[in-house]
Write a protein that holds these residues in place. Sequence first.
Motif, PDB file in Angstrom:
ATOM      1  N   LEU A   1     -23.488 -28.413 -48.090  1.00  0.00           N
ATOM      2  CA  LEU A   1     -24.088 -27.079 -48.132  1.00  0.00           C
ATOM      3  C   LEU A   1     -23.481 -26.218 -49.244  1.00  0.00           C
ATOM      4  O   LEU A   1     -24.210 -25.481 -49.935  1.00  0.00           O
ATOM      5  CB  LEU A   1     -23.930 -26.370 -46.784  1.00  0.00           C
ATOM      6  N   GLN A   2     -22.176 -26.279 -49.415  1.00  0.00           N
ATOM      7  CA  GLN A   2     -21.530 -25.482 -50.454  1.00  0.00           C
ATOM      8  C   GLN A   2     -21.988 -25.919 -51.848  1.00  0.00           C
ATOM      9  O   GLN A   2     -22.252 -25.073 -52.709  1.00  0.00           O
ATOM     10  CB  GLN A   2     -20.009 -25.574 -50.337  1.00  0.00           C
ATOM     11  N   LYS A   3     -22.098 -27.215 -52.052  1.00  0.00           N
ATOM     12  CA  LYS A   3     -22.575 -27.698 -53.354  1.00  0.00           C
ATOM     13  C   LYS A   3     -24.041 -27.339 -53.566  1.00  0.00           C
ATOM     14  O   LYS A   3     -24.447 -26.951 -54.668  1.00  0.00           O
ATOM     15  CB  LYS A   3     -22.368 -29.210 -53.466  1.00  0.00           C
ATOM     16  N   HIS A   4     -24.830 -27.449 -52.512  1.00  0.00           N
ATOM     17  CA  HIS A   4     -26.254 -27.117 -52.619  1.00  0.00           C
ATOM     18  C   HIS A   4     -26.456 -25.621 -52.897  1.00  0.00           C
ATOM     19  O   HIS A   4     -27.304 -25.239 -53.708  1.00  0.00           O
ATOM     20  CB  HIS A   4     -26.989 -27.523 -51.341  1.00  0.00           C
ATOM     21  N   ALA A   5     -25.667 -24.783 -52.239  1.00  0.00           N
ATOM     22  CA  ALA A   5     -25.784 -23.335 -52.438  1.00  0.00           C
ATOM     23  C   ALA A   5     -25.420 -22.935 -53.868  1.00  0.00           C
ATOM     24  O   ALA A   5     -25.982 -21.985 -54.414  1.00  0.00           O
ATOM     25  CB  ALA A   5     -24.899 -22.593 -51.448  1.00  0.00           C
ATOM     26  N   ALA A   6     -24.501 -23.647 -54.482  1.00  0.00           N
ATOM     27  CA  ALA A   6     -24.085 -23.326 -55.849  1.00  0.00           C
ATOM     28  C   ALA A   6     -25.006 -23.941 -56.901  1.00  0.00           C
ATOM     29  O   ALA A   6     -24.964 -23.546 -58.068  1.00  0.00           O
ATOM     30  CB  ALA A   6     -22.653 -23.815 -56.072  1.00  0.00           C
ATOM     31  N   LYS A   7     -25.860 -24.874 -56.501  1.00  0.00           N
ATOM     32  CA  LYS A   7     -26.706 -25.590 -57.458  1.00  0.00           C
ATOM     33  C   LYS A   7     -27.664 -24.657 -58.199  1.00  0.00           C
ATOM     34  O   LYS A   7     -27.741 -24.705 -59.435  1.00  0.00           O
ATOM     35  CB  LYS A   7     -27.485 -26.701 -56.747  1.00  0.00           C
ATOM     36  N   LEU A   8     -28.390 -23.807 -57.503  1.00  0.00           N
ATOM     37  CA  LEU A   8     -29.372 -22.937 -58.147  1.00  0.00           C
ATOM     38  C   LEU A   8     -28.730 -21.990 -59.163  1.00  0.00           C
ATOM     39  O   LEU A   8     -29.197 -21.913 -60.314  1.00  0.00           O
ATOM     40  CB  LEU A   8     -30.189 -22.155 -57.108  1.00  0.00           C
ATOM     41  N   PRO A   9     -27.656 -21.271 -58.818  1.00  0.00           N
ATOM     42  CA  PRO A   9     -27.036 -20.410 -59.834  1.00  0.00           C
ATOM     43  C   PRO A   9     -26.558 -21.194 -61.059  1.00  0.00           C
ATOM     44  O   PRO A   9     -26.748 -20.746 -62.199  1.00  0.00           O
ATOM     45  CB  PRO A   9     -25.852 -19.773 -59.106  1.00  0.00           C
ATOM     46  N   PHE A  10     -25.963 -22.366 -60.824  1.00  0.00           N
ATOM     47  CA  PHE A  10     -25.515 -23.175 -61.967  1.00  0.00           C
ATOM     48  C   PHE A  10     -26.720 -23.639 -62.789  1.00  0.00           C
ATOM     49  O   PHE A  10     -26.682 -23.610 -64.029  1.00  0.00           O
ATOM     50  CB  PHE A  10     -24.687 -24.381 -61.507  1.00  0.00           C
ATOM     51  N   ASP A  11     -27.796 -24.080 -62.126  1.00  0.00           N
ATOM     52  CA  ASP A  11     -28.995 -24.516 -62.849  1.00  0.00           C
ATOM     53  C   ASP A  11     -29.556 -23.378 -63.706  1.00  0.00           C
ATOM     54  O   ASP A  11     -29.950 -23.598 -64.865  1.00  0.00           O
ATOM     55  CB  ASP A  11     -30.071 -25.011 -61.874  1.00  0.00           C
ATOM     56  N   LEU A  12     -29.611 -22.183 -63.147  1.00  0.00           N
ATOM     57  CA  LEU A  12     -30.134 -21.035 -63.896  1.00  0.00           C
ATOM     58  C   LEU A  12     -29.233 -20.684 -65.082  1.00  0.00           C
ATOM     59  O   LEU A  12     -29.720 -20.414 -66.193  1.00  0.00           O
ATOM     60  CB  LEU A  12     -30.296 -19.824 -62.981  1.00  0.00           C
ATOM     61  N   LEU A  13     -27.934 -20.665 -64.843  1.00  0.00           N
ATOM     62  CA  LEU A  13     -27.009 -20.323 -65.928  1.00  0.00           C
ATOM     63  C   LEU A  13     -27.030 -21.369 -67.043  1.00  0.00           C
ATOM     64  O   LEU A  13     -26.827 -21.035 -68.215  1.00  0.00           O
ATOM     65  CB  LEU A  13     -25.592 -20.143 -65.385  1.00  0.00           C
ATOM     66  N   GLU A  14     -27.275 -22.630 -66.694  1.00  0.00           N
ATOM     67  CA  GLU A  14     -27.335 -23.678 -67.711  1.00  0.00           C
ATOM     68  C   GLU A  14     -28.577 -23.559 -68.597  1.00  0.00           C
ATOM     69  O   GLU A  14     -28.660 -24.216 -69.630  1.00  0.00           O
ATOM     70  CB  GLU A  14     -27.261 -25.064 -67.061  1.00  0.00           C
ATOM     71  N   GLN A  15     -29.528 -22.718 -68.211  1.00  0.00           N
ATOM     72  CA  GLN A  15     -30.724 -22.493 -69.035  1.00  0.00           C
ATOM     73  C   GLN A  15     -30.439 -21.544 -70.199  1.00  0.00           C
ATOM     74  O   GLN A  15     -31.253 -21.420 -71.111  1.00  0.00           O
ATOM     75  CB  GLN A  15     -31.869 -21.935 -68.175  1.00  0.00           C
ATOM     76  N   ILE A  16     -29.291 -20.887 -70.163  1.00  0.00           N
ATOM     77  CA  ILE A  16     -28.919 -19.963 -71.236  1.00  0.00           C
ATOM     78  C   ILE A  16     -28.122 -20.761 -72.276  1.00  0.00           C
ATOM     79  O   ILE A  16     -26.977 -21.163 -72.013  1.00  0.00           O
ATOM     80  CB  ILE A  16     -28.096 -18.779 -70.685  1.00  0.00           C
ATOM     81  N   PRO A  17     -28.721 -21.024 -73.447  1.00  0.00           N
ATOM     82  CA  PRO A  17     -28.092 -21.915 -74.434  1.00  0.00           C
ATOM     83  C   PRO A  17     -26.649 -21.578 -74.811  1.00  0.00           C
ATOM     84  O   PRO A  17     -25.810 -22.503 -74.855  1.00  0.00           O
ATOM     85  CB  PRO A  17     -29.025 -21.829 -75.650  1.00  0.00           C
ATOM     86  N   PRO A  18     -26.264 -20.335 -75.062  1.00  0.00           N
ATOM     87  CA  PRO A  18     -24.881 -20.105 -75.501  1.00  0.00           C
ATOM     88  C   PRO A  18     -23.816 -20.436 -74.440  1.00  0.00           C
ATOM     89  O   PRO A  18     -22.663 -20.712 -74.784  1.00  0.00           O
ATOM     90  CB  PRO A  18     -24.826 -18.614 -75.825  1.00  0.00           C
ATOM     91  N   ILE A  19     -24.173 -20.396 -73.157  1.00  0.00           N
ATOM     92  CA  ILE A  19     -23.165 -20.656 -72.106  1.00  0.00           C
ATOM     93  C   ILE A  19     -23.398 -21.977 -71.371  1.00  0.00           C
ATOM     94  O   ILE A  19     -22.714 -22.270 -70.396  1.00  0.00           O
ATOM     95  CB  ILE A  19     -23.096 -19.480 -71.109  1.00  0.00           C
ATOM     96  N   LYS A  20     -24.341 -22.770 -71.861  1.00  0.00           N
ATOM     97  CA  LYS A  20     -24.696 -24.021 -71.183  1.00  0.00           C
ATOM     98  C   LYS A  20     -23.485 -24.945 -71.011  1.00  0.00           C
ATOM     99  O   LYS A  20     -23.217 -25.444 -69.907  1.00  0.00           O
ATOM    100  CB  LYS A  20     -25.793 -24.734 -71.969  1.00  0.00           C
ATOM    101  N   THR A  21     -22.744 -25.162 -72.077  1.00  0.00           N
ATOM    102  CA  THR A  21     -21.600 -26.089 -72.021  1.00  0.00           C
ATOM    103  C   THR A  21     -20.492 -25.578 -71.100  1.00  0.00           C
ATOM    104  O   THR A  21     -20.013 -26.348 -70.250  1.00  0.00           O
ATOM    105  CB  THR A  21     -21.061 -26.361 -73.433  1.00  0.00           C
ATOM    106  N   PRO A  22     -20.068 -24.309 -71.220  1.00  0.00           N
ATOM    107  CA  PRO A  22     -19.023 -23.855 -70.290  1.00  0.00           C
ATOM    108  C   PRO A  22     -19.479 -23.871 -68.832  1.00  0.00           C
ATOM    109  O   PRO A  22     -18.685 -24.179 -67.930  1.00  0.00           O
ATOM    110  CB  PRO A  22     -18.711 -22.429 -70.730  1.00  0.00           C
ATOM    111  N   VAL A  23     -20.753 -23.562 -68.571  1.00  0.00           N
ATOM    112  CA  VAL A  23     -21.260 -23.565 -67.199  1.00  0.00           C
ATOM    113  C   VAL A  23     -21.193 -24.980 -66.621  1.00  0.00           C
ATOM    114  O   VAL A  23     -20.847 -25.163 -65.449  1.00  0.00           O
ATOM    115  CB  VAL A  23     -22.685 -22.979 -67.124  1.00  0.00           C
ATOM    116  N   ARG A  24     -21.514 -25.981 -67.441  1.00  0.00           N
ATOM    117  CA  ARG A  24     -21.408 -27.378 -66.963  1.00  0.00           C
ATOM    118  C   ARG A  24     -19.968 -27.700 -66.565  1.00  0.00           C
ATOM    119  O   ARG A  24     -19.730 -28.370 -65.557  1.00  0.00           O
ATOM    120  CB  ARG A  24     -21.891 -28.342 -68.038  1.00  0.00           C
ATOM    121  N   GLY A  25     -19.019 -27.250 -67.360  1.00  0.00           N
ATOM    122  CA  GLY A  25     -17.609 -27.474 -67.033  1.00  0.00           C
ATOM    123  C   GLY A  25     -17.206 -26.760 -65.755  1.00  0.00           C
ATOM    124  O   GLY A  25     -16.484 -27.312 -64.922  1.00  0.00           O
TER     125      GLY A  25
END
Length: 113
Positions: free
Chosen positions: A25-49
């Motif tokens: 549940l904790q990983k699933h709850a964090a998935k959407l915010p991380f997916d959305l943030l990874e759509q922003i090109p300048p912060i994509k790499t740090p968000v993946r980390g």
Amino acid sequence: MDRWRGLKDLVQDAVDHGSRSVERLQKHAAKLPFDLLEQIPPIKTPVRGIRLIHDMTVSGVHGAIRLVNRAVGGTVDVALFLVEQRTRPAEAPDGSAGAAPDAPSRSPDDEVT
């Protein structure tokens, strides 16, 4: 003692399965915010980390919970075994249960007065 062991097993299973469910549940709850943030090109790499660190931390915490749960379960098993050993009546040296160790043996023909 079997009831105590059964209760211990139930609690141990509940903690294990509960921890696995909460981890998912904790990983699933964090998935959407991380997916959305990874759509922003300048912060994509740090968000993946950061997602990787988040997921590893969540897995590590729940792995530790399950490890402690198993250790506590093992400790309770040992404690129940020791309690069981202390509450069992000691066997007489000749193998006859219930006889006092220094009591003379009697045959059925002995007269009791």
